[in-house]
Design a protein around this motif. Structure first.
Motif, PDB file in Angstrom:
ATOM      1  N   ALA A   1      49.067 -39.339  62.537  1.00  0.00           N
ATOM      2  CA  ALA A   1      50.015 -38.750  63.486  1.00  0.00           C
ATOM      3  C   ALA A   1      49.647 -37.307  63.765  1.00  0.00           C
ATOM      4  O   ALA A   1      49.007 -36.630  62.953  1.00  0.00           O
ATOM      5  CB  ALA A   1      51.441 -38.830  62.952  1.00  0.00           C
ATOM      6  N   ALA A   2      50.063 -36.839  64.952  1.00  0.00           N
ATOM      7  CA  ALA A   2      49.833 -35.446  65.334  1.00  0.00           C
ATOM      8  C   ALA A   2      50.992 -34.969  66.189  1.00  0.00           C
ATOM      9  O   ALA A   2      51.610 -35.752  66.921  1.00  0.00           O
ATOM     10  CB  ALA A   2      48.516 -35.297  66.100  1.00  0.00           C
ATOM     11  N   ALA A   3      51.305 -33.684  66.070  1.00  0.00           N
ATOM     12  CA  ALA A   3      52.331 -33.064  66.909  1.00  0.00           C
ATOM     13  C   ALA A   3      51.797 -31.717  67.378  1.00  0.00           C
ATOM     14  O   ALA A   3      51.075 -31.031  66.652  1.00  0.00           O
ATOM     15  CB  ALA A   3      53.633 -32.880  66.131  1.00  0.00           C
ATOM     16  N   PHE A   4      52.161 -31.357  68.630  1.00  0.00           N
ATOM     17  CA  PHE A   4      51.694 -30.111  69.224  1.00  0.00           C
ATOM     18  C   PHE A   4      52.874 -29.366  69.826  1.00  0.00           C
ATOM     19  O   PHE A   4      53.783 -29.971  70.400  1.00  0.00           O
ATOM     20  CB  PHE A   4      50.675 -30.383  70.340  1.00  0.00           C
ATOM     21  CG  PHE A   4      49.435 -31.092  69.896  1.00  0.00           C
ATOM     22  CD1 PHE A   4      48.302 -30.379  69.540  1.00  0.00           C
ATOM     23  CD2 PHE A   4      49.400 -32.469  69.827  1.00  0.00           C
ATOM     24  CE1 PHE A   4      47.149 -31.034  69.130  1.00  0.00           C
ATOM     25  CE2 PHE A   4      48.257 -33.145  69.416  1.00  0.00           C
ATOM     26  CZ  PHE A   4      47.129 -32.416  69.069  1.00  0.00           C
ATOM     27  N   SER A   5      52.848 -28.044  69.705  1.00  0.00           N
ATOM     28  CA  SER A   5      53.848 -27.221  70.372  1.00  0.00           C
ATOM     29  C   SER A   5      53.569 -27.220  71.870  1.00  0.00           C
ATOM     30  O   SER A   5      52.436 -27.499  72.298  1.00  0.00           O
ATOM     31  CB  SER A   5      53.811 -25.794  69.827  1.00  0.00           C
ATOM     32  OG  SER A   5      52.556 -25.189  70.122  1.00  0.00           O
ATOM     33  N   PRO A   6      54.553 -26.909  72.699  1.00  0.00           N
ATOM     34  CA  PRO A   6      54.319 -26.880  74.153  1.00  0.00           C
ATOM     35  C   PRO A   6      53.199 -25.943  74.575  1.00  0.00           C
ATOM     36  O   PRO A   6      52.487 -26.211  75.549  1.00  0.00           O
ATOM     37  CB  PRO A   6      55.671 -26.420  74.705  1.00  0.00           C
ATOM     38  CG  PRO A   6      56.665 -26.858  73.679  1.00  0.00           C
ATOM     39  CD  PRO A   6      55.968 -26.685  72.368  1.00  0.00           C
TER      40      PRO A   6
END
Length: 261
Positions: free
Chosen positions: A52-57
């Motif tokens: 999984a990966a998450a990115f800030s705007p």
């Protein structure tokens, strides 16, 4: 030999235990660990294999979870902070997947706070030390952790029972690891966390605050590491117990006063 309360409970029994660093990982699930406002422009992606990966705007913050079930650490959680999108990380943090999930959540919550503070001020909190280094370890000393200083530019803090610690490399190069923490035996820890040089000190302080929190963690007996169970105490058993007379371990004695250099 006296039996430990955990040894008298069914493996699926749910209990609340302390200290946190010996409780086991708990639920390994990226969304509740990260708890980012995905409805406000944060991106989230996860493969069928669980990566999984998450990115800030703004794309300056990237968090990833790489499960590796065949390895002792079971995988890696990583935080990367970039001064500009698609540039090398200015700083990074890694955790073994066996790190208690509640501690991971608290660190990522602080990370989100730093990100939001930057949006509403002229100060770039993601790339600002912000907090004095002693605020990372002063609470540890107040809770009875042992302190050792060596001439190699490092100081190490050990938990009262000796099954966890925090090493601070205060004299290091610009690309090294400034902080390293672990839970379990030093030569074979349950989990390890590493914070690179230039990681905001506020983030490391949030980590240690969660690490020594007296709020118990809920686990099933079978999910608690067996090697160090006798160093745990059961705060409040929950659910059905096989024996109504099963003892509950008392809280540990109040820690001694912290040592100073």
């Amino acid at each position: 030999m006296l039996t430990h309360p955990l040894e008298n409970l069914d493996p699926v029994q749910s209990v609340q235990v302390l200290p946190r660093h010996l409780a086991g990982p708990g639920a390994v699930d990226p969304r509740p660990v990260w708890d980012f406002p995905f409805e406000e422009g944060w991106s989230f992606a996860q493969t069928e294999a669980g990566t999984a990966a998450a990115f800030s705007p703004c794309l300056r913050l990237q968090t990833t979870f790489d499960p590796q079930p065949d390895k002792p650490c079971k995988g890696t959680w990583t935080i990367n902070a970039h001064r500009a999108p698609f540039t090398p990380p200015a700083w990074w943090v890694t955790f073994d997947a066996t790190t208690p999930a509640e501690i991971l959540h608290d660190v990522h919550s602080e990370l989100l706070d730093l990100y939001l503070e930057h949006r509403h001020s002229d100060r770039d909190w993601l790339f600002d030390k912000g907090t004095a280094e002693y605020q990372v370890y002063a609470p540890l000393l107040a809770r009875g952790w042992r302190h050792e200083v060596k001439t190699d530019g490092a100081q190490t803090f050990f938990t009262p029972e000796g099954l966890g610690g925090l090493r601070h490399q205060y004299a290091t190069d610009t690309k090294g690891v400034a902080w390293r923490a672990w839970g379990g035996f030093p030569d074979e820890p349950h989990w390890t966390a590493r914070f690179s040089v230039d990681t905001p000190t506020t983030l490391v302080a949030a980590f240690t605050a969660s690490l020594i929190s007296t709020e118990p963690l809920q686990r099933t007996v079978q999910d608690i590491p067996t090697q160090t169970r006798r160093a745990l105490y059961v705060a409040t058993p929950t659910g059905k117990q096989p024996n109504s007379n099963t003892p509950v371990a008392p809280p540990p004695p109040a820690p001694a006063s912290g040592h100073t250099r």
